[in-house]
Design a protein around this motif. Structure first.
Motif, PDB file in Angstrom:
ATOM      1  N   GLY A  16     -55.615  58.344  -1.373  1.00  0.00           N
ATOM      2  CA  GLY A  16     -56.177  60.235  -1.343  1.00  0.00           C
ATOM      3  C   GLY A  16     -55.649  61.121  -0.424  1.00  0.00           C
ATOM      4  O   GLY A  16     -54.556  61.793  -0.455  1.00  0.00           O
ATOM      5  N   ALA A  17     -55.494  60.351   1.014  1.00  0.00           N
ATOM      6  CA  ALA A  17     -54.799  60.896   2.682  1.00  0.00           C
ATOM      7  C   ALA A  17     -53.327  60.383   2.168  1.00  0.00           C
ATOM      8  O   ALA A  17     -52.555  61.771   2.876  1.00  0.00           O
ATOM      9  CB  ALA A  17     -55.830  60.356   3.106  1.00  0.00           C
ATOM     10  N   THR A  18     -52.413  59.785   2.056  1.00  0.00           N
ATOM     11  CA  THR A  18     -51.496  59.690   1.137  1.00  0.00           C
ATOM     12  C   THR A  18     -51.490  60.405   0.048  1.00  0.00           C
ATOM     13  O   THR A  18     -49.567  61.634   0.303  1.00  0.00           O
ATOM     14  CB  THR A  18     -51.367  57.949   1.164  1.00  0.00           C
ATOM     15  OG1 THR A  18     -51.408  57.496   2.182  1.00  0.00           O
ATOM     16  CG2 THR A  18     -49.359  58.354   0.941  1.00  0.00           C
ATOM     17  N   TYR A  19     -51.626  60.630  -0.939  1.00  0.00           N
ATOM     18  CA  TYR A  19     -50.959  61.865  -1.995  1.00  0.00           C
ATOM     19  C   TYR A  19     -51.497  62.993  -1.676  1.00  0.00           C
ATOM     20  O   TYR A  19     -50.541  63.621  -1.670  1.00  0.00           O
ATOM     21  CB  TYR A  19     -51.740  60.968  -3.073  1.00  0.00           C
ATOM     22  CG  TYR A  19     -51.908  62.562  -3.540  1.00  0.00           C
ATOM     23  CD1 TYR A  19     -50.454  62.618  -4.834  1.00  0.00           C
ATOM     24  CD2 TYR A  19     -52.525  63.636  -4.422  1.00  0.00           C
ATOM     25  CE1 TYR A  19     -50.704  62.592  -5.304  1.00  0.00           C
ATOM     26  CE2 TYR A  19     -52.254  64.718  -5.512  1.00  0.00           C
ATOM     27  CZ  TYR A  19     -51.570  64.348  -6.483  1.00  0.00           C
ATOM     28  OH  TYR A  19     -51.120  65.129  -6.935  1.00  0.00           O
ATOM     29  N   ALA A  20     -52.521  63.522  -0.282  1.00  0.00           N
ATOM     30  CA  ALA A  20     -52.314  64.916  -0.384  1.00  0.00           C
ATOM     31  C   ALA A  20     -51.404  64.988   1.072  1.00  0.00           C
ATOM     32  O   ALA A  20     -50.792  66.126   1.221  1.00  0.00           O
ATOM     33  CB  ALA A  20     -53.621  64.952   0.648  1.00  0.00           C
ATOM     34  N   GLU A  21     -50.623  64.148   1.769  1.00  0.00           N
ATOM     35  CA  GLU A  21     -49.795  64.576   3.024  1.00  0.00           C
ATOM     36  C   GLU A  21     -48.636  64.336   2.205  1.00  0.00           C
ATOM     37  O   GLU A  21     -47.634  65.422   2.016  1.00  0.00           O
ATOM     38  CB  GLU A  21     -49.872  62.801   3.611  1.00  0.00           C
ATOM     39  CG  GLU A  21     -48.364  63.393   4.602  1.00  0.00           C
ATOM     40  CD  GLU A  21     -48.723  63.790   5.752  1.00  0.00           C
ATOM     41  OE1 GLU A  21     -47.458  64.738   6.258  1.00  0.00           O
ATOM     42  OE2 GLU A  21     -49.371  64.478   6.039  1.00  0.00           O
ATOM     43  N   ALA A  22     -48.083  63.883   0.906  1.00  0.00           N
ATOM     44  CA  ALA A  22     -47.244  63.239  -0.089  1.00  0.00           C
ATOM     45  C   ALA A  22     -47.028  64.819  -0.508  1.00  0.00           C
ATOM     46  O   ALA A  22     -45.864  64.824  -0.932  1.00  0.00           O
ATOM     47  CB  ALA A  22     -47.281  62.484  -1.153  1.00  0.00           C
ATOM     48  N   GLU A  23     -47.396  65.730  -1.174  1.00  0.00           N
ATOM     49  CA  GLU A  23     -48.283  67.300  -2.150  1.00  0.00           C
ATOM     50  C   GLU A  23     -48.052  68.288  -1.298  1.00  0.00           C
ATOM     51  O   GLU A  23     -46.829  68.693  -1.764  1.00  0.00           O
ATOM     52  CB  GLU A  23     -49.274  66.785  -2.524  1.00  0.00           C
ATOM     53  CG  GLU A  23     -49.259  68.137  -3.539  1.00  0.00           C
ATOM     54  CD  GLU A  23     -50.687  67.816  -4.487  1.00  0.00           C
ATOM     55  OE1 GLU A  23     -51.811  68.664  -3.815  1.00  0.00           O
ATOM     56  OE2 GLU A  23     -50.724  67.581  -5.368  1.00  0.00           O
ATOM     57  N   LYS A  24     -48.086  68.024  -0.031  1.00  0.00           N
ATOM     58  CA  LYS A  24     -47.970  68.458   1.192  1.00  0.00           C
ATOM     59  C   LYS A  24     -46.396  69.622   1.182  1.00  0.00           C
ATOM     60  O   LYS A  24     -46.260  70.633   2.087  1.00  0.00           O
ATOM     61  CB  LYS A  24     -49.125  68.484   2.263  1.00  0.00           C
ATOM     62  CG  LYS A  24     -49.185  69.381   3.638  1.00  0.00           C
ATOM     63  CD  LYS A  24     -50.015  69.542   4.629  1.00  0.00           C
ATOM     64  CE  LYS A  24     -50.318  68.696   5.033  1.00  0.00           C
ATOM     65  NZ  LYS A  24     -50.619  68.615   5.840  1.00  0.00           N
ATOM     66  N   LYS A  25     -46.147  67.756   1.623  1.00  0.00           N
ATOM     67  CA  LYS A  25     -44.026  68.049   1.935  1.00  0.00           C
ATOM     68  C   LYS A  25     -43.807  68.713   0.750  1.00  0.00           C
ATOM     69  O   LYS A  25     -43.197  69.545  -0.590  1.00  0.00           O
ATOM     70  CB  LYS A  25     -43.802  66.760   2.483  1.00  0.00           C
ATOM     71  CG  LYS A  25     -44.349  66.596   3.404  1.00  0.00           C
ATOM     72  CD  LYS A  25     -43.582  64.955   3.848  1.00  0.00           C
ATOM     73  CE  LYS A  25     -44.338  64.518   5.316  1.00  0.00           C
ATOM     74  NZ  LYS A  25     -43.704  63.762   5.814  1.00  0.00           N
TER      75      LYS A  25
END
Length: 176
Positions: free
Chosen positions: A167-176
Motif C-alpha cells: 500500500g505504501a509503495t502503491y501510494a508513492e507510485a500513484e502520487k508520482k
C-alpha cells in the motif's frame, strides 16, 4: 519452523519504518504526520515481535514480545486518532489498574486495528484511501483475535505487513 515468516516480518517492518519516516518528514498536515508516526510505531512493534519470536532467540526476550504489544497499541491509537473524523472521538483508552495485562492490551489493540481498518475501507469506497492498507489493518485485528493460535497470528500479521508495504509503495507510485 516459523523462521521464514519471522524473517519476512522483520524485513517488511524495517521497510515500513523507513517509508514511514520518509512520509512523516514529507507531511505538512498534523493528522497525516500523526498517521505516519503511528505507522512507524506499529511497524516497530512488528519488528520487535519478529525478532523476539524467531527460533533460536533466547527466551530472555519474552518481555520484548509483551512490550511489542504495548508499542503496537500506541501506534494503533495514534493511527485511530488520525483517521477519526472528529478529534472529539479521539480519546485515550486506559483500562483500570486491575485490568492491565497482556490480554487486555491485545483486546484493545484488536479493537483499534479493526476500527482503523473499517475507517480506511470506508474511505476506500469514497475514493480517498488504499484498499490494501484497510485490509491490512483488518488482518492485524484478526491476528490479534487469534493470538492463542500463534502460527496463524504470525502468518496473518506477516500478510498485514506485506499489504502495508504494498500500500505504501502503491501510494508513492500513484502520487508520482
Amino acid at each position: 519452523m516459523l523462521l521464514i515468516p519471522d524473517l519476512i516480518l522483520v524485513a517488511v517492518s524495517i521497510y515500513l519504518i523507513v517509508r514511514g519516516a520518509q512520509a512523516y518528514r514529507a507531511f505538512r498536515e498534523a493528522r497525516l504526520g500523526l498517521f505516519a508516526a503511528g505507522q512507524i510505531l506499529f511497524a516497530f512493534s512488528l519488528l520487535l515481535e519478529g525478532l523476539a519470536t524467531a527460533p533460536g532467540v533466547p527466551r530472555l526476550l519474552g518481555p520484548l514480545l509483551l512490550s511489542s504489544y504495548q508499542i503496537m497499541g500506541a501506534g494503533l491509537l495514534l493511527i485511530a486518532i488520525s483517521v477519526t473524523p472528529s478529534a472529539a472521538y479521539a480519546v485515550l483508552l486506559a483500562p483500570p489498574a486491575y485490568l492491565r495485562g497482556a490480554d487486555v492490551l491485545v483486546a484493545v489493540d484488536a479493537a483499534l486495528a479493526a476500527y482503523v481498518g473499517a475507517v480506511l475501507l470506508y474511505r476506500y469506497f469514497e475514493g480517498r484511501a488504499s484498499l490494501l492498507v484497510g485490509v491490512a489493518y483488518l488482518l492485524v485485528a484478526a491476528s490479534l483475535a487469534a493470538i492463542h493460535v500463534y502460527w496463524l497470528a504470525l502468518i496473518l500479521r506477516t500478510l498485514a505487513a506485506i499489504l502495508l508495504a504494498a500500500g505504501a509503495t502503491y501510494a508513492e507510485a500513484e502520487k508520482k
